[in-house]
Design an enzyme around this catalytic site. Structure first.
Site, PDB file in Angstrom:
ATOM      1  N   GLU A  98      12.665   2.046  -3.208  1.00  0.00           N
ATOM      2  CA  GLU A  98      11.918   3.276  -2.648  1.00  0.00           C
ATOM      3  C   GLU A  98      12.864   3.791  -1.353  1.00  0.00           C
ATOM      4  O   GLU A  98      13.207   4.826  -1.279  1.00  0.00           O
ATOM      5  CB  GLU A  98      10.552   3.755  -2.441  1.00  0.00           C
ATOM      6  CG  GLU A  98       9.909   3.726  -3.805  1.00  0.00           C
ATOM      7  CD  GLU A  98       8.129   3.480  -4.207  1.00  0.00           C
ATOM      8  OE1 GLU A  98       7.508   3.025  -3.072  1.00  0.00           O
ATOM      9  OE2 GLU A  98       7.874   2.640  -5.065  1.00  0.00           O
ATOM     10  N   GLY A 133       2.273  -2.954  -6.183  1.00  0.00           N
ATOM     11  CA  GLY A 133       1.923  -1.362  -5.642  1.00  0.00           C
ATOM     12  C   GLY A 133      -0.455  -0.478  -5.608  1.00  0.00           C
ATOM     13  O   GLY A 133      -0.700  -1.234  -5.463  1.00  0.00           O
ATOM     14  N   GLY A 134       0.362  -0.144  -6.881  1.00  0.00           N
ATOM     15  CA  GLY A 134      -0.960   0.343  -7.066  1.00  0.00           C
ATOM     16  C   GLY A 134      -2.412   0.417  -7.495  1.00  0.00           C
ATOM     17  O   GLY A 134      -3.111   0.457  -6.795  1.00  0.00           O
ATOM     18  N   GLY A 190       4.863   2.315 -10.549  1.00  0.00           N
ATOM     19  CA  GLY A 190       4.129   3.078 -10.574  1.00  0.00           C
ATOM     20  C   GLY A 190       4.628   3.776 -12.289  1.00  0.00           C
ATOM     21  O   GLY A 190       4.000   5.314 -11.790  1.00  0.00           O
ATOM     22  N   HIS A 232      12.569  -2.314  -0.448  1.00  0.00           N
ATOM     23  CA  HIS A 232      11.928  -1.894  -1.585  1.00  0.00           C
ATOM     24  C   HIS A 232      13.406  -0.772  -2.254  1.00  0.00           C
ATOM     25  O   HIS A 232      13.506   0.017  -1.570  1.00  0.00           O
ATOM     26  CB  HIS A 232      10.902  -1.442  -1.284  1.00  0.00           C
ATOM     27  CG  HIS A 232      10.037  -0.853  -2.152  1.00  0.00           C
ATOM     28  ND1 HIS A 232       9.587   0.369  -2.975  1.00  0.00           N
ATOM     29  CD2 HIS A 232       8.641  -1.586  -2.933  1.00  0.00           C
ATOM     30  CE1 HIS A 232       9.473   0.516  -4.316  1.00  0.00           C
ATOM     31  NE2 HIS A 232       9.007  -0.718  -3.969  1.00  0.00           N
ATOM     32  N   TRP A 258       0.825  -0.614  -0.244  1.00  0.00           N
ATOM     33  CA  TRP A 258      -0.185  -0.041   0.440  1.00  0.00           C
ATOM     34  C   TRP A 258       0.766   1.277  -0.414  1.00  0.00           C
ATOM     35  O   TRP A 258       0.358   2.072  -0.026  1.00  0.00           O
ATOM     36  CB  TRP A 258      -0.632  -0.008   0.962  1.00  0.00           C
ATOM     37  CG  TRP A 258      -1.824  -1.154   0.999  1.00  0.00           C
ATOM     38  CD1 TRP A 258      -1.750  -1.776   0.320  1.00  0.00           C
ATOM     39  CD2 TRP A 258      -2.616  -1.216   2.422  1.00  0.00           C
ATOM     40  NE1 TRP A 258      -3.300  -2.769   0.769  1.00  0.00           N
ATOM     41  CE2 TRP A 258      -3.676  -2.482   1.814  1.00  0.00           C
ATOM     42  CE3 TRP A 258      -3.340  -0.369   3.726  1.00  0.00           C
ATOM     43  CZ2 TRP A 258      -4.948  -3.331   2.687  1.00  0.00           C
ATOM     44  CZ3 TRP A 258      -4.218  -0.882   4.229  1.00  0.00           C
ATOM     45  CH2 TRP A 258      -4.629  -2.218   3.970  1.00  0.00           C
ATOM     46  N   LYS A 259       2.036   1.158   0.136  1.00  0.00           N
ATOM     47  CA  LYS A 259       2.931   2.340   0.690  1.00  0.00           C
ATOM     48  C   LYS A 259       2.289   3.660   1.435  1.00  0.00           C
ATOM     49  O   LYS A 259       1.327   2.621   2.141  1.00  0.00           O
ATOM     50  CB  LYS A 259       3.251   2.913  -1.111  1.00  0.00           C
ATOM     51  CG  LYS A 259       3.791   2.012  -2.220  1.00  0.00           C
ATOM     52  CD  LYS A 259       4.426   2.439  -3.522  1.00  0.00           C
ATOM     53  CE  LYS A 259       4.999   1.176  -3.699  1.00  0.00           C
ATOM     54  NZ  LYS A 259       5.410   1.296  -5.182  1.00  0.00           N
TER      55      LYS A 259
HETATM   56  P1  PGA Z   1       3.338  -0.392  -8.913  1.00  0.00           P
HETATM   57  O1  PGA Z   1       4.232  -0.809  -7.395  1.00  0.00           O
HETATM   58  O2  PGA Z   1       2.712  -1.570  -8.861  1.00  0.00           O
HETATM   59  O3  PGA Z   1       2.864   0.369  -8.366  1.00  0.00           O
HETATM   60  O4  PGA Z   1       4.536  -0.470 -10.037  1.00  0.00           O
HETATM   61  C1  PGA Z   1       5.655  -2.055  -7.002  1.00  0.00           C
HETATM   62  C2  PGA Z   1       5.725  -1.431  -6.100  1.00  0.00           C
HETATM   63  O5  PGA Z   1       6.514  -0.570  -6.079  1.00  0.00           O
HETATM   64  O6  PGA Z   1       6.022  -2.917  -5.118  1.00  0.00           O
END
Ligand code: PGA
Length: 253
Positions: A100, A237-238, A176, A98, A10-11
């Site tokens: 990020e 993610g999204g 993303g 991750h 979910w970030k």
């Molecule tokens: P995303 O992110 O599906 O939004 O590309 C994946 C993730 O960073 O785990």
């Protein structure tokens, strides 16, 4: 043990109320619509975790992940959350490394190795992330880059320990961005990763490790990605922020 896994990340999205609503929706849909043998993981923000653990308790297929943990066991580290705290909240998985976290918080291989060690010591399953930036792929150095990430943070583990891990390959250029790796690119890298694991730990151990693909995985491309022999699921993610999309991905094996 190698399993089919779909993990949502979910970030930094959803308030507590929104996160609880999403978790409930996912649990209801899993009860109603997910017949198969798949592990569904919700990677929620720290403060949501106890509530999400409670909301998912009735669904044995749904487990909970943190998105990060401290590299320290305990002590004077203001703002950090330890693996022992996660365990005490009923969390079973923790996303480690991750891109990020590597990119924005400068986490390096050595720190990630410490996090993996702490998670394993407390009985949590690390979901260890690896993946290359675009320029590295353009230089055709992506296989070496990803293998180095694994060597540096994981190859001190014993064979028993490494088989308790889940590994997620997430090309940074696909996260993303809406630009998914093709099914062939995902398979090629996953086979490379499994081969690299086999070179250190043997084929049997490597075959027991679930390898997830992440990076713009959506309901309309998940089937093709998951059909690959070395892709055991996805880190999402999204598309994990909408229960409908997430469950459609869960049912893509
Ligand atoms: P995303 O992110 O599906 O939004 O590309 C994946 C993730 O960073 O785990």
């Amino acid at each position: 043990m190698r399993k089919h896994i779909v993990a949502g990340n979910w970030k930094m999205n959803k308030t507590l109320a929104e996160g609880k609503a999403l978790a409930s929706e996912v649990v209801n849909m899993v009860h109603a619509e997910v017949p198969g043998d798949v592990v569904v993981i919700l990677g929620a923000p720290f403060i949501h975790l106890p509530a999400v653990v409670q909301l998912t308790a009735s669904a044995s297929k749904v487990l909970v992940a943190a998105q990060n943990c401290s590299e320290h066991a305990a002590g004077a580290y203001t703002g950090e959350v330890s693996v022992a705290m996660l365990k005490s909240a009923g969390v079973q998985y923790v996303i480690i490394g991750h891109s990020e976290r590597r990119q924005y918080f400068y986490e390096n291989s050595e720190q990630l190795a410490k996090k993996v060690d702490l998670a394993l010591a407390e009985g949590l399953t690390p979901i260890f992330c690896c993946g290359e930036p675009l320029e590295v792929r353009e230089e055709k150095a992506h296989f070496d880059y990803v293998c180095r990430q694994l060597t540096e943070s994981l190859f001190h583990l014993t064979r028993e320990q490494i088989t308790r891990l889940v590994i997620a390959y997430e090309p940074i250029w696909a996260i993303g961005t809406g630009k998914t790796a093709s099914a062939a690119q995902a398979q090629e890298m996953h086979a490379k990763i499994r081969g690299h694991l086999a070179s250190q730990y043997g084929a049997e151990a490597a075959n027991n490790i679930s390898l997830l693909y992440g990076g713009s995985c959506k309901p309309d491309n998940a089937k093709e990605l998951f059909a690959n022999p070395d892709v055991d699921g996805g880190l999402i993610g999204g598309a994990s922020l909408k229960a409908r999309d997430f469950i459609d991905i869960v049912n893509s094996f």
